[in-house]
Structure formats: structure tokens, C-alpha cells
Design a protein around this motif. Structure first.
Motif, PDB file in Angstrom:
ATOM      1  N   CYS A 138       0.833  -1.205   0.000  1.00 16.21           N
ATOM      2  CA  CYS A 138       0.000   0.000   0.000  1.00 16.21           C
ATOM      3  C   CYS A 138       0.860   1.245   0.000  1.00 16.21           C
ATOM      4  CB  CYS A 138      -0.903   0.027   1.232  1.00 16.21           C
ATOM      5  SG  CYS A 138      -2.103  -1.279   1.242  1.00 16.21           S
ATOM      6  N   SER A 139       1.930   1.247   0.779  1.00 14.63           N
ATOM      7  CA  SER A 139       2.733   2.474   0.836  1.00 14.63           C
ATOM      8  C   SER A 139       3.441   2.716  -0.493  1.00 14.63           C
ATOM      9  CB  SER A 139       3.705   2.441   2.002  1.00 14.63           C
ATOM     10  OG  SER A 139       4.447   1.266   1.986  1.00 14.63           O
ATOM     11  N   LYS A 140       3.799   1.640  -1.192  1.00 14.30           N
ATOM     12  CA  LYS A 140       4.442   1.844  -2.506  1.00 14.30           C
ATOM     13  C   LYS A 140       3.456   2.474  -3.479  1.00 14.30           C
ATOM     14  CE  LYS A 140       8.100  -1.556  -2.802  1.00 14.30           C
ATOM     15  NZ  LYS A 140       7.748  -2.729  -1.987  1.00 14.30           N
ATOM     16  N   ILE A 141       2.226   1.923  -3.481  1.00  9.64           N
ATOM     17  CA  ILE A 141       1.200   2.486  -4.364  1.00  9.64           C
ATOM     18  C   ILE A 141       0.937   3.931  -3.980  1.00  9.64           C
ATOM     19  CG2 ILE A 141      -1.207   2.307  -5.063  1.00  9.64           C
ATOM     20  CD1 ILE A 141      -0.936  -0.682  -4.374  1.00  9.64           C
ATOM     21  N   ALA A 142       0.907   4.170  -2.669  1.00 12.42           N
ATOM     22  CA  ALA A 142       0.641   5.519  -2.189  1.00 12.42           C
ATOM     23  C   ALA A 142       1.673   6.496  -2.729  1.00 12.42           C
ATOM     24  CB  ALA A 142       0.631   5.553  -0.663  1.00 12.42           C
ATOM     25  N   SER A 143       2.948   6.100  -2.723  1.00 13.46           N
ATOM     26  CA  SER A 143       3.969   7.055  -3.177  1.00 13.46           C
ATOM     27  C   SER A 143       3.764   7.425  -4.634  1.00 13.46           C
ATOM     28  CB  SER A 143       5.362   6.501  -2.937  1.00 13.46           C
ATOM     29  OG  SER A 143       5.535   5.317  -3.651  1.00 13.46           O
ATOM     30  N   VAL A 144       3.354   6.436  -5.439  1.00 11.32           N
ATOM     31  CA  VAL A 144       3.101   6.737  -6.859  1.00 11.32           C
ATOM     32  C   VAL A 144       1.941   7.713  -6.996  1.00 11.32           C
ATOM     33  CG1 VAL A 144       2.323   5.722  -9.022  1.00 11.32           C
ATOM     34  CG2 VAL A 144       4.000   4.533  -7.643  1.00 11.32           C
ATOM     35  N   LYS A 145       0.853   7.383  -6.297  1.00 17.54           N
ATOM     36  CA  LYS A 145      -0.334   8.219  -6.419  1.00 17.54           C
ATOM     37  C   LYS A 145      -0.114   9.619  -5.883  1.00 17.54           C
ATOM     38  CE  LYS A 145      -2.896   5.134  -8.242  1.00 17.54           C
ATOM     39  NZ  LYS A 145      -3.325   5.257  -9.611  1.00 17.54           N
ATOM     40  N   VAL A 146       0.623   9.698  -4.774  1.00 10.11           N
ATOM     41  CA  VAL A 146       0.839  11.013  -4.159  1.00 10.11           C
ATOM     42  C   VAL A 146       1.587  11.929  -5.112  1.00 10.11           C
ATOM     43  CG1 VAL A 146       2.187  12.186  -2.379  1.00 10.11           C
ATOM     44  CG2 VAL A 146       0.636  10.391  -1.756  1.00 10.11           C
ATOM     45  N   SER A 147       2.589  11.372  -5.806  1.00  6.92           N
ATOM     46  CA  SER A 147       3.319  12.256  -6.723  1.00  6.92           C
ATOM     47  C   SER A 147       2.418  12.719  -7.850  1.00  6.92           C
ATOM     48  CB  SER A 147       4.560  11.563  -7.266  1.00  6.92           C
ATOM     49  OG  SER A 147       4.236  10.311  -7.778  1.00  6.92           O
ATOM     50  N   GLU A 148       1.510  11.837  -8.301  1.00  9.38           N
ATOM     51  CA  GLU A 148       0.571  12.269  -9.356  1.00  9.38           C
ATOM     52  C   GLU A 148      -0.324  13.391  -8.858  1.00  9.38           C
ATOM     53  OE1 GLU A 148      -0.050   7.881 -11.363  1.00  9.38           O
ATOM     54  OE2 GLU A 148      -1.793   9.004 -10.689  1.00  9.38           O
ATOM     55  N   ILE A 149      -0.867  13.188  -7.658  1.00 10.45           N
ATOM     56  CA  ILE A 149      -1.803  14.180  -7.140  1.00 10.45           C
ATOM     57  C   ILE A 149      -1.098  15.504  -6.862  1.00 10.45           C
ATOM     58  CG2 ILE A 149      -3.352  14.718  -5.226  1.00 10.45           C
ATOM     59  CD1 ILE A 149      -3.989  11.793  -5.036  1.00 10.45           C
ATOM     60  N   THR A 150       0.131  15.424  -6.331  1.00  5.67           N
ATOM     61  CA  THR A 150       0.868  16.663  -6.050  1.00  5.67           C
ATOM     62  C   THR A 150       1.107  17.437  -7.333  1.00  5.67           C
ATOM     63  OG1 THR A 150       2.025  15.332  -4.411  1.00  5.67           O
ATOM     64  CG2 THR A 150       2.761  17.571  -4.701  1.00  5.67           C
ATOM     65  N   GLU A 151       1.398  16.687  -8.411  1.00  5.00           N
ATOM     66  CA  GLU A 151       1.610  17.360  -9.685  1.00  5.00           C
ATOM     67  C   GLU A 151       0.348  18.048 -10.147  1.00  5.00           C
ATOM     68  OE1 GLU A 151       3.894  14.827 -12.529  1.00  5.00           O
ATOM     69  OE2 GLU A 151       2.634  16.030 -13.885  1.00  5.00           O
ATOM     70  N   LEU A 152      -0.767  17.361  -9.952  1.00  4.73           N
ATOM     71  CA  LEU A 152      -2.049  17.932 -10.348  1.00  4.73           C
ATOM     72  C   LEU A 152      -2.314  19.226  -9.589  1.00  4.73           C
ATOM     73  CD1 LEU A 152      -4.447  16.839 -12.120  1.00  4.73           C
ATOM     74  CD2 LEU A 152      -5.557  16.364  -9.987  1.00  4.73           C
ATOM     75  N   ILE A 153      -2.029  19.214  -8.292  1.00  2.00           N
ATOM     76  CA  ILE A 153      -2.261  20.397  -7.458  1.00  2.00           C
ATOM     77  C   ILE A 153      -1.391  21.555  -7.940  1.00  2.00           C
ATOM     78  CG2 ILE A 153      -2.066  21.377  -5.151  1.00  2.00           C
ATOM     79  CD1 ILE A 153      -2.671  18.698  -3.992  1.00  2.00           C
ATOM     80  N   SER A 154      -0.111  21.261  -8.185  1.00  2.00           N
ATOM     81  CA  SER A 154       0.765  22.369  -8.599  1.00  2.00           C
ATOM     82  C   SER A 154       0.383  22.905  -9.958  1.00  2.00           C
ATOM     83  CB  SER A 154       2.243  21.995  -8.565  1.00  2.00           C
ATOM     84  OG  SER A 154       2.432  20.642  -8.703  1.00  2.00           O
ATOM     85  N   LYS A 155      -0.097  22.021 -10.844  1.00  2.00           N
ATOM     86  CA  LYS A 155      -0.531  22.512 -12.158  1.00  2.00           C
ATOM     87  C   LYS A 155      -1.731  23.428 -12.015  1.00  2.00           C
ATOM     88  CE  LYS A 155      -0.893  19.067 -15.034  1.00  2.00           C
ATOM     89  NZ  LYS A 155      -1.257  18.166 -16.124  1.00  2.00           N
TER      90      LYS A 155
END
Lengths: 219, 363
Positions: B234-251
Motif C-alpha cells: 500500500c505504501s508503494k502504491i501511495a507514493s506513486v499516487k501522491v506524486s501524481e496528485i501533487t503534480e495535479l495540485i501544482s498545475k
């Protein structure tokens, strides 16, 4: 009798969107210039025995401000909206049930009470509740020179000496509810009512257009 | 208002589908729903749509006295409002279990991660600090309120401009959010459960992580036993998803910044979709004022004000005010013939003398 100079009477840009939330039975967002309100409606649904009325539906209105918890100001606005809705809803058709209307203030740039009323009416329409007439809210402000401004912004409201909000019904264009702040003469009051009645025609036309657009594919 | 209960056949269907790695809306097991972030007119207001779940966050600030134990630090206050609009099960004025849980999780997630440097919120040590208040309103509950709330809160915080008060005047500076922390909800087998799936699940694992792949907080509730491998996965999946979401927020923040710089009107009004059939916009319209003055004059002339007979107030004794005379006592007490009951309106609060008088009269 003072002659009120009635120049600069215009309504800000309106916008409305219906059925934007999936959980409530009816939902609408209404925008007047920068003031925007989101309304959600649940009903007719089960009612608590302590609140049930034997021959009609129990209407509950909740107004949520953007920042902080609801206070006395929201309670008084709720009272105004509730009385208007009760006057136009056919609540005898749903005895012992509850109708809950929730209004969320998204941004307040003046004429908040009228925006709340308009959003409420659109949400009731979207929920398909039986109503004897539609209603709309119009706010006008009287500034220090005696000029009447409709749909004032927050800056205009601050400079005015009186702010009057009226809820007008669609069939006879009569006043369903009035809420005023500040001092004004009897003559100014009648003028403001007449102005709001004229302005309400535009708003009802807008309701008609938006509902027509919505059902244009099905009807 | 009660929510419709989940039927047994729905429950069985959902559980069976999950066993076969199928989801109700056709997503894969580790797929997130569509996230859409829009901003409001003023700084610090943002809307997050996670599929159909809709949440609004507003950040505001106020100068207050700091806590005694921490005179150098500002105060962060989070408040998630479970609005009755979001679901018929949410009652107003409630403090339900879910509301307490969400509030605690959000607070822990943001405080522990130290994503906001509270020392920078200090204005005068020991006297005045900024209190940043984040109000999150839930507008529509279609599952996974926690994620939506955390995304909304962090985006609103990044978007907010805190006024910088100095002795000379006011400048605007950006609140420094060091790194974005995003929570991810992961229920027993699926990521980002929708409302039906949430009702069926037994347990929940929540991981809050920032984009530097540091876990800020983990919460496991529901009493399910998890294997070590599951948590790591779960934590591995979380790290992938978090980077996607963070990118979305910054965009999203970038786009909004550009739009504001270009002077375009921003806000809820602008983000309303025009092409939809359920939405309509009308431009500024003038209102004809042809017969208004005549109409008003007519009405005023027709209805003359009725003559008002309000008796003027009297002061019979110091500290006593009286408006009007009361009427005759109609209770049929024959002894009290002569004495007219006067209604005394007390202007001053302490009137023991007059109360005694009244008592003597009515014996």
C-alpha cells in the motif's frame, strides 16, 4: 415628495446550474455577479416524530456560511427563506414528511439574501416539488443621494443608507417577504417595491429559459 | 433524515465483485477517480471534485494571542463541516463519530507533517500571532471524503495569501507551505472507495505521505489484521499516487496564478461549465423604469397612513416608566372594584417596591 433619480438600474450577470450534486434530490447553484450560492434539497423524506406536522410537510432551512459556524445572522436569513418557501410550496400534498433545504454560501459580493432565495427556488424546481408559484429575490439599495441601485455589490451596500430585499412571486408579482436594513421613507419603499417587481420579471424569464434549455432534449 | 440502508443483495454483489477484482464503476483496483480542482474568487478558496464527491475549502486568518505554552508559534485550526447537503445521514449540529474522526485525522496529518511552518506565523512573540483557520465544507458525499478534504485543505493553504502586517503598512506575502502532504485512503482491497464500497468495507488503511516519499501518518481502523507485505505494498502504491496528485495540485495552482496575473475574472462563476444543458448564463441586463415613479406615487396617495394613537410615556415615580393604562380586570374579583389595574412597564430592572404593591393589591 422627493423625486428619486432612478438611473443605473441594472442587474448583474446571472448564472445558474441545476442538478450538479448527485446525493441531494434537487440541487442548484445560483450566481449573481460574484455572489454565488449552492443549494441542496432533500425531500419529501422521513421526519422525526418530534417535528412532524399532521397535515403538511415540515420545511427546514439551513444556511451554512463560508467561514465559521452559523450564527444569529444565518438564523434570521433562514427565517426569511423558510417563510417564502412555505408560502409557495404546496406542503399539504406531503403530510408528515420533511423537506430539508441546505444553502451554502460560496462567495458573498452583495445581495446575498436575494441570491439565497433564487438558489432555493431553483433547487425546489430541480427537486420537482409541487409549488403554487415560483419566487425570486431582488435586493436594492438606496444610497445617500436617494438613488436606487438594484443588485448592489458589497462596496455599494456599504455606502448605502438602506438595503431592502424583497421576495416576489411569479403569478401576481406580489411581495412574499421583505427584509430591510436602514432608514427610508414610505415613498422610497413603494418605489423600491416597484423597481423590484420590474426586475423580477427578468429573473423569471431567466428561470424559464434555463428550465427550457434543460428539458430541450427530452421535451 | 435517515439514509437508505444498504440491502443484503447489494452488499453480497459488491463483495463478490471485489473478490473478482471488479469495481462498480469499472475502475481497476488501484485506480483513482477523476480529480478536478478549481478556485474561488478570493485567495484561499478552492473546490475539489473527486469523482462525484465534492468538497470546498476556505482559509482565513486572524490575529490572536498565542497559546501560553508556545508563544512563538502561530495557530492552525482545521474544521471539517459535514454539511447535511452532502448526505441525508449527516445531521446539523451533530458532532457525529465520523465528523470527529475526520477532524482528528486531518489535524494529525497536517500538524505532524509540519507542512506549514508555524513559527513564521508569529508577529509579536507572546502577544500576536496569526491564527490560520481552514474550513472544509463537504458538499456531496460519494465516498472518500478524507482524501478530498485533505487535497482541498492543502490546495487552499497553498493558494492563500496572508497579509503581512508591518508598522508602515500592509504587504502581501505567500504563506510558505514547505511541501504538500496528501492523504490517501486505501480500504481493504481497493483504493479510493466510492460510497457504496465504503459501506461494505470492514477496515480502512489511511496513509498520509508527502512528495518526498516520507510517510507523515498511517491510520488503520476497523480492526482488520493486515500483513506486513500488504502495508508495504500500500505504501508503494501511495507514493506513486501522491506524486501524481501533487503534480495535479501544482498545475492547478500554476494555471490559476497565470489567469489572475492576466487579469481574467476567476472564481466559481467562471468555472461554471457553459456547454452543459443544465447551466445557463445571462449577461448584465438593464431594467426598464418607465412607470415606477407614477406607480409609487399612486400607491402612496391611495393608502394614507392610519392615525396612530400611541399614548406617550409617563414617569409617575423616579425609576418607574408607564405607557398606557391597563384595562379593567375581567376575572370577576368583586373586592377590587375601585382599584384600576394599571399596567406598569418597568424601565429600570430592580422594582421590588412596585412588586410588593402589586402583591398587596391582589390579595
Amino acid at each position: 415628495m422627493e423625486v428619486c433619480k432612478s438611473t443605473d438600474i441594472s442587474l448583474r450577470e446571472f448564472g445558474c446550474e441545476q442538478n450538479l450534486l448527485s446525493r441531494p434530490d434537487g440541487s442548484a447553484s445560483f450566481i449573481q455577479g460574484d455572489t454565488s450560492v449552492l443549494a441542496g434539497m432533500y425531500g419529501p423524506a422521513e421526519v422525526k416524530v418530534s417535528k412532524e406536522i399532521y397535515d403538511r410537510a415540515t420545511l427546514e432551512v439551513l444556511i451554512q456560511p463560508k467561514v465559521g459556524l452559523p450564527s444569529v445572522r444565518e438564523r434570521s436569513q433562514e427565517q426569511c427563506v423558510r417563510e417564502t418557501c412555505e408560502a409557495s410550496l404546496l406542503s399539504f400534498l406531503h403530510p408528515r414528511s420533511s423537506l430539508t433545504l441546505i444553502l451554502q454560501v460560496v462567495h458573498n459580493d452583495g445581495s446575498l439574501l436575494s441570491c439565497l432565495l433564487n438558489a432555493a427556488c431553483m433547487a425546489l424546481m430541480d427537486a420537482g416539488l409541487p409549488m403554487s408559484c415560483l419566487f425570486c429575490g431582488v435586493t436594492c439599495a438606496i444610497n445617500s443621494d436617494g438613488q436606487i441601485i438594484t443588485d448592489p455589490t458589497v462596496a455599494q451596500e456599504k455606502e448605502s443608507r438602506a438595503i431592502l430585499t424583497f421576495a416576489i412571486d411569479s403569478t401576481d408579482h406580489k411581495v412574499l417577504m421583505s427584509s430591510t436594513q436602514g432608514s427610508f421613507s414610505v415613498y422610497e419603499l413603494q418605489q423600491c417595491i416597484a423597481v423590484c417587481q420590474k426586475a423580477s420579471e427578468k429573473i423569471f424569464l431567466f428561470y424559464r429559459d434555463s428550465v427550457q434549455r434543460r428539458y430541450s432534449k427530452t421535451l | 433524515m435517515k439514509d437508505t440502508p444498504l440491502s443484503n443483495c447489494e452488499r453480497d454483489f459488491l463483495l463478490k465483485a471485489i473478490e473478482e477484482k471488479k469495481r462498480l464503476d469499472g475502475r481497476q483496483t488501484y485506480d483513482y477517480r477523476n480529480i478536478k480542482i478549481t478556485f474561488g474568487t478570493d485567495y484561499g478558496c478552492c473546490f475539489v471534485d473527486l469523482g462525484k464527491t465534492r468538497v470546498m475549502a476556505q482559509v482565513s486568518c486572524e490575529l490572536v494571542a498565542p497559546k501560553e505554552t508556545r508563544p512563538n508559534e502561530g495557530i492552525l485550526f482545521f474544521n471539517i463541516e459535514l454539511s447535511p447537503m452532502a448526505s441525508p445521514a449527516f445531521e446539523p449540529g451533530r458532532q457525529s463519530e465520523l465528523s470527529v474522526k475526520l477532524n482528528r485525522q486531518l489535524e494529525r496529518c497536517f500538524r505532524n507533517s509540519k507542512c506549514i511552518d508555524t513559527e513564521s506565523l508569529c508577529v509579536v512573540s507572546g502577544e500576536k500571532v496569526w491564527q490560520i483557520r481552514v474550513d472544509v465544507h463537504t458538499l456531496n458525499h460519494d465516498g472518500n471524503l478524507m482524501d478530498a478534504a485533505s487535497i482541498a485543505a492543502i490546495t487552499a493553504l497553498c493558494h492563500f495569501r496572508r497579509p503581512d502586517v508591518s508598522i508602515q503598512g500592509e504587504e502581501i506575502t505567500v504563506v510558505s507551505a514547505q511541501h504538500s502532504t496528501v492523504c490517501l485512503i486505501y480500504c481493504t482491497s481497493n483504493l479510493d472507495p466510492c460510497e457504496r464500497e465504503e459501506r461494505v468495507m470492514d477496515g480502512l488503511l489511511m496513509i498520509a505521505m508527502n512528495k518526498h516519499r516520507e510517510i507523515c501518518s498511517i491510520q488503520s481502523s476497523g480492526g482488520i489484521m493486515l500483513l506486513k507485505e500488504q502495508v508495504l505494498r500500500c505504501s508503494k502504491i501511495a507514493s506513486v499516487k501522491v506524486s501524481e496528485i501533487t503534480e495535479l495540485i501544482s498545475k492547478a495552482l500554476e494555471n490559476d496564478k497565470k489567469a489572475r496575473k492576466a487579469g481574467e475574472r476567476c472564481g466559481f462563476a467562471e468555472s461554471m461549465p457553459q456547454e452543459r444543458i443544465t447551466a445557463l448564463k445571462m449577461d448584465e441586463t438593464p431594467v426598464e423604469m418607465k412607470n415606477v415613479t407614477e406607480k409609487a406615487e399612486d400607491i402612496v396617495k391611495k393608502y394614507e397612513a392610519p392615525p396612530q394613537s400611541v399614548p406617550s410615556p409617563l414617569v409617575p415615580a423616579p425609576g418607574v416608566g408607564q405607557v398606557g393604562q391597563g384595562q379593567q380586570n375581567s376575572w370577576g374579583l368583586e373586592e377590587e372594584d375601585g382599584e384600576s389595574e394599571e399596567e406598569e412597564e418597568m424601565v429600570v430592572e430592580d422594582q421590588p417596591k412596585n412588586k410588593l404593591d402589586q402583591g398587596e393589591c391582589c390579595k
